[in-house]
Every structure is written in C-alpha cells, then in structure tokens.
Design an enzyme around this catalytic site. Sequence first.
Site, PDB file in Angstrom:
ATOM      1  CD  GLU A  99      11.862   0.334  -5.617  1.00  0.00           C
ATOM      2  OE1 GLU A  99      12.511   0.792  -6.559  1.00  0.00           O
ATOM      3  OE2 GLU A  99      10.899   0.926  -5.081  1.00  0.00           O
ATOM      4  CB  CYS A 118       5.824   0.086   1.671  1.00  0.00           C
ATOM      5  SG  CYS A 118       5.084   0.208   0.035  1.00  0.00           S
ATOM      6  CB  CYS A 132       3.728   4.255 -11.299  1.00  0.00           C
ATOM      7  SG  CYS A 132       4.391   2.832 -10.444  1.00  0.00           S
ATOM      8  CD  GLU A 176      -3.862  -4.011  -8.490  1.00  0.00           C
ATOM      9  OE1 GLU A 176      -3.864  -2.785  -8.588  1.00  0.00           O
ATOM     10  OE2 GLU A 176      -4.447  -4.625  -7.565  1.00  0.00           O
ATOM     11  CB  SER A 207      -2.677   0.047  -2.282  1.00  0.00           C
ATOM     12  OG  SER A 207      -2.884   1.053  -3.230  1.00  0.00           O
ATOM     13  CB  SER A 230      -4.897   3.981  -6.860  1.00  0.00           C
ATOM     14  OG  SER A 230      -4.011   3.557  -5.861  1.00  0.00           O
ATOM     15  CG  LEU A 231     -10.932   6.819  -6.887  1.00  0.00           C
ATOM     16  CD1 LEU A 231     -11.884   7.807  -6.227  1.00  0.00           C
ATOM     17  CD2 LEU A 231     -11.621   6.157  -8.077  1.00  0.00           C
ATOM     18  CG  HIS A 232      -4.502   8.160  -9.189  1.00  0.00           C
ATOM     19  ND1 HIS A 232      -4.043   8.488  -7.937  1.00  0.00           N
ATOM     20  CD2 HIS A 232      -4.056   6.896  -9.431  1.00  0.00           C
ATOM     21  CE1 HIS A 232      -3.342   7.465  -7.444  1.00  0.00           C
ATOM     22  NE2 HIS A 232      -3.343   6.498  -8.316  1.00  0.00           N
ATOM     23  CB  CYS A 349       6.355   1.587  -5.757  1.00  0.00           C
ATOM     24  SG  CYS A 349       5.306   1.447  -7.188  1.00  0.00           S
TER      25      CYS A 349
HETATM   26  S1  SF4 Z   1       0.893   2.663  -9.326  1.00  0.00           S
HETATM   27 FE1  SF4 Z   1       0.702   0.526  -8.630  1.00  0.00          FE
HETATM   28  S2  SF4 Z   1      -0.727  -0.362 -10.107  1.00  0.00           S
HETATM   29 FE2  SF4 Z   1       0.005   1.514 -11.063  1.00  0.00          FE
HETATM   30  S3  SF4 Z   1       1.762   0.859 -12.302  1.00  0.00           S
HETATM   31 FE3  SF4 Z   1       2.556   1.479 -10.286  1.00  0.00          FE
HETATM   32  S4  SF4 Z   1       2.694  -0.432  -9.128  1.00  0.00           S
HETATM   33 FE4  SF4 Z   1       1.327  -0.800 -10.856  1.00  0.00          FE
END
Ligand code: SF4
Length: 366
Positions: A99, A118, A132, A176, A207, A230-232, A349
Amino acid sequence: MRIATQTETINLYDLTRPQLETLLAGWGFSIYHADRVWAYLYQQQLQSLAEMKGLRPDLRQQLEAAAVLAPLATVAAIDSSDGYTRKFLLGLPDGQSVETVLMRFEGRDDGEGRATACVSTQVGCAMGCVFCATGQMGFLRHLTPGEIVAQVVYVDRLLRQQGENLRNVVLMGMGEPLHNYDATMAAVDIMTDHKGLALAPRHITLSTVGVVPGIRRLADEERPIHLAVSLHGATDAERQALVPPARRWPLNELMAACRYYLEKRNRRIFFEWTLIEGKNDTPAQAHSLGRLLQGLDAHVNLIPLNPTAGYDGRPTRSAAVTQFQSILAEYGIPSTVRQRRGIDIAAGCGQLRADKTRLHVDSPTS
Ligand code: SF4
C-alpha cells in the site's frame, strides 16, 4: 552494498547514483552517461528503457541486457470522500502488493506540508501490533530499495500530472522500516539525491515501533531525516499489550536509545500514540506519558484508532482526546491530534490489502 551478480537482472531503482556510476563505468561509460540515465529515471521519470531515446545505442543495449526498470502497477486505487487522501495497492514483480497513500494537507504559505506520500518498506510486518491490519497479516518479505523508491516515483508522477510536486515522504506504510534498515536507508539516499527526486531530508519521516538497535544506528549516521517512535503505552505492561516488540525492547532501553538519538542528532523526536478508547486514553495514562517524556525535545502525535476488522478496539472520543492533550501540555509537551485522513477508505496501513485479500478469498468468481 551488493548490486547484483552477472546473472541477476538489476532493477535500476535499486541503485544509488554512485552505484549507477560504478555499473556504467564497468561497461566503459562515463559519469556523464550515468547522469543522463539518472535524469531519465528521476527527473523525467520515464517508465521504460525504450523511452530513453537520448542514450547512446550501445548503452541502451547494455541496459536492456542487464537491467530492468520496474515501475509499480496499480492493483487498486480508492479515494476518501473528503478528497484529501488517495490510497493505492501497488503490484510488485513477484505478484505481492503493498500500500502507498497520497495525503494532501492544508498548505502553509511556504508550501510546507502539502502533498505527502506514505510508503511501505515491507510486505506485511513481523511486529504484530494488535490494532494494525499489516501486523495481523504477518511478515511476508522485505522490500528492496527500488521497491520503496518506486512508490515515491509513482506518487510524484501522479502529482506532476496535476501540476503539483511531492514535498514529504513518511515511511509509515506497511512494515517496520528499521527491520529493513539497509534497504530503507538506500531508498532515502536515492530519494534525497540532489540530481534526482531531490527530496529534502527534513521532509522525510521514519516511523518505528521502537527497534532499539535501529534507533541507535540512525543516531550514529548522517541522515538528517525525522524520527517518529510509536509508543502507545507509557508502562511496559501497557505497551506490551499493544506492541509485542516491547517485550524485546522494554521502555528503559527504548528511552535510553531516544535520549542517545537526541544527544547525537539534536533533532526533536515525534512520539506516536494511537488512542484506543478504554485502553490507553485515561487521564492517568496521559500523566504517565507526560512524566516519561518530560524534559525531552519531544512532540506527541495523538492518532485516534483507525478501526480494523481484526481488532475490536474503538477510537477515543474527542472530549477525552482534548483532555489527554491538555494533560500533556501541563508537562510542557506539545502535541497534535493527527487528522484521521481517509477513515472511510481504510486508511490504516494494511487495511486495503487485507480487504482486497478478503474480497479474493470470499468471492467465488475471483
Ligand atoms: S503498526 Fe507498524 S510496526 Fe506495528 S504491525 Fe503495523 S506496520 Fe508493523
């Protein structure tokens, strides 16, 4: 870096300009010829070797024998109803797809912040973040530098046809980026080459979910791109519930790597926080995030969850988002609520690819 063996076909988008110069020098062609090929690739953005009519015939023959130009094919494209976001599913030569998203934001007077691509760095992802869609599909393979660059060229060509230019790239699509470090950085070098796409490094943001060795490596290298982490969650237990790699790289190691990055690069870090109702959006959690980041050169991006089919969480409501933001302000931490661009086109994503796969699985006619 490895270019290709004599029997392998070279994807020209995989090469940095110095690598292209080396390749052509090996065939007896000067830098002048490499510059012409480079301009065809990234200034004129031609889509096949046959279109490179100004090349010396013997160079074109050499290229046709040893290399390919592999632009990405559109598998699916979908527009958001607000008209600001266009999402593409792009086909790779081996039949996989990734994507890529074109987002438009209200422009500032200086033109900053307008068209943003992106892009993806992997097919699928090994990190497994629970909310995700890409994480839910698992890891399939890394993208090559050329497959990352080809997404940028795809979006830039589209914008040029509309009289615009691509300003920003975010490495925030599927995958990632720090798990595919070398290919991602080669792609960054190609995108920022001043004789080609010439994107400003400060207009590129990478990211990561918190791959500590990659953050440290990025801190040690001279590539002035932005880093978003990315913390979350602001405690190990809360993070681990959403982001499985947090078990491997606990918060103390992650924050030590972030402090190292800030010392070495002296560049603000963006921290991403997906807001999920009842999971990580309480005032107490905002206070723990405030304490964690206090004193750092940090900016928090708050992103209300994009719902996915494989996760039953809901986005935080706007009153709670505002409260979360004002608590962070008490700690002197600036934050932005990220606009949920293209919520109606599955903008998180991996969602378009997952939806498309489901369509293929579900449909007896496809
Ligand atoms: S948020 Fe990013 S790092 Fe986490 S699973 Fe999705 S694509 Fe992978």
